[in-house]
Design a protein around this motif. Structure first.
Motif, mmCIF file in Angstrom:
data_model
loop_
_atom_site.group_PDB
_atom_site.id
_atom_site.type_symbol
_atom_site.label_atom_id
_atom_site.label_comp_id
_atom_site.label_asym_id
_atom_site.label_seq_id
_atom_site.Cartn_x
_atom_site.Cartn_y
_atom_site.Cartn_z
ATOM 1 N N GLY A 1 -19.290 32.786 -44.961
ATOM 2 C CA GLY A 1 -19.127 33.300 -43.608
ATOM 3 C C GLY A 1 -18.094 34.410 -43.482
ATOM 4 O O GLY A 1 -17.923 34.974 -42.400
ATOM 5 N N GLY B 1 -19.706 35.805 -38.802
ATOM 6 C CA GLY B 1 -20.163 34.696 -39.619
ATOM 7 C C GLY B 1 -21.556 34.860 -40.189
ATOM 8 O O GLY B 1 -22.159 33.878 -40.641
ATOM 9 N N ARG C 1 -27.505 33.882 -41.803
ATOM 10 C CA ARG C 1 -26.328 33.024 -41.714
ATOM 11 C C ARG C 1 -26.703 31.597 -42.133
ATOM 12 O O ARG C 1 -27.871 31.287 -42.345
ATOM 13 C CB ARG C 1 -25.757 33.017 -40.293
ATOM 14 C CG ARG C 1 -26.624 32.282 -39.280
ATOM 15 C CD ARG C 1 -26.016 32.307 -37.887
ATOM 16 N NE ARG C 1 -26.820 31.487 -36.961
ATOM 17 C CZ ARG C 1 -26.615 31.400 -35.655
ATOM 18 N NH1 ARG C 1 -25.625 32.098 -35.088
ATOM 19 N NH2 ARG C 1 -27.378 30.618 -34.904
#
Length: 245
Positions: free
Chosen positions: A46, A69, A238
């Protein structure tokens, strides 16, 4: 920290229902295969590109950034020109049997992909010359969507999704790739959309009838890296993690 099976299933089901906005039954079926939270390995912290590199070697290109992130491809500058210095990025490690998860979202009219069983070698100019791809696409805006096996969630140019579960452009989608001893499943937002078996005569015939027919290394490798594609459009990834099977 390790959690019990029951606690993790409760967490994973709640998370998936929130992230996917439905399909709880299918998500439950996936999460019940998880034994412990500690079985999952994060492939993205992240904050940095630790564990990732540019396909072909070297550091991740500057067009790839970490933003809020997520891994973000800043594909175009304010005037609409491609920024360059991107390229496809790959995990440093190769994987064989696994359950891979990532959330993605795409910009309007965007195109990208998640490519797996990639052989990172100077013999091959691009990851897609060896690794099959789970398509990432704006189905409503990108011209590739006119081809039935080129839409979001498809096994690109090979198998059309059994149903379309992709969310509207700009929203997060949960993609999963499950590979075990040749058995392959693609899941999008909690629904299994592709199921096939690799490295069989039927697989070879399917590849021979695709755009990859003249690529001798395509779909051959049983262990390889996972790639995120630079197709010249903004894309975000992500919550990237993997569980070895």
């Amino acid at each position: 920290m390790s959690y019990s099976k029951s606690l993790f299933i409760l967490f994973a089901t709640a998370f998936s229902a929130f992230a996917c906005g439905g399909g709880e039954k299918q998500v439950d079926e996936v999460t019940e295969t998880v034994v412990e939270e500690s079985d999952w390995e994060s492939l993205f912290d992240g904050q940095t590109f630790e564990g990732w590199s540019k396909y072909g070697g070297g550091e991740v290109g500057k067009a790839w950034k970490v933003q809020d992130g997520a891994i973000y491809l800043d594909a175009k500058n304010k005037d609409g020109w491609q920024t360059g210095d991107g390229g496809d990025i790959v995990t440093n490690e190769e994987f064989e049997n696994y359950h891979f998860q990532v959330e993605w979202k795409i910009a309007p009219n965007g195109n990208s992909g998640i490519i797996f069983f990639v052989k990172d070698s100077s013999e091959y100019a691009y990851p897609w010359m060896t690794g099959p791809e789970m398509q990432v696409l704006d189905n409503d805006g990108h011209p590739d969507a006119k081809i039935t096996t080129h839409r979001a969630g498809d096994l690109y140019d090979l198998i059309e999704s059994s149903e379309e579960t992709v969310k509207p452009v700009g929203e997060w989608n949960l993609a999963e790739i499950i590979a075990k001893d040749g058995k392959l499943e693609l899941h999008l937002n909690g629904v299994m959309v592709v199921s096939t078996t690799m490295w069989t005569p039927e697989w070879e015939e399917m590849v021979a009838n695709s755009k990859f027919k003249d690529m001798p290394g395509f779909g051959k490798y049983k262990k390889g890296k996972i790639a995120l594609q630079d197709h010249g459009d903004e894309v975000w990834f992500r919550n990237i993690r993997i569980k070895r099977l």
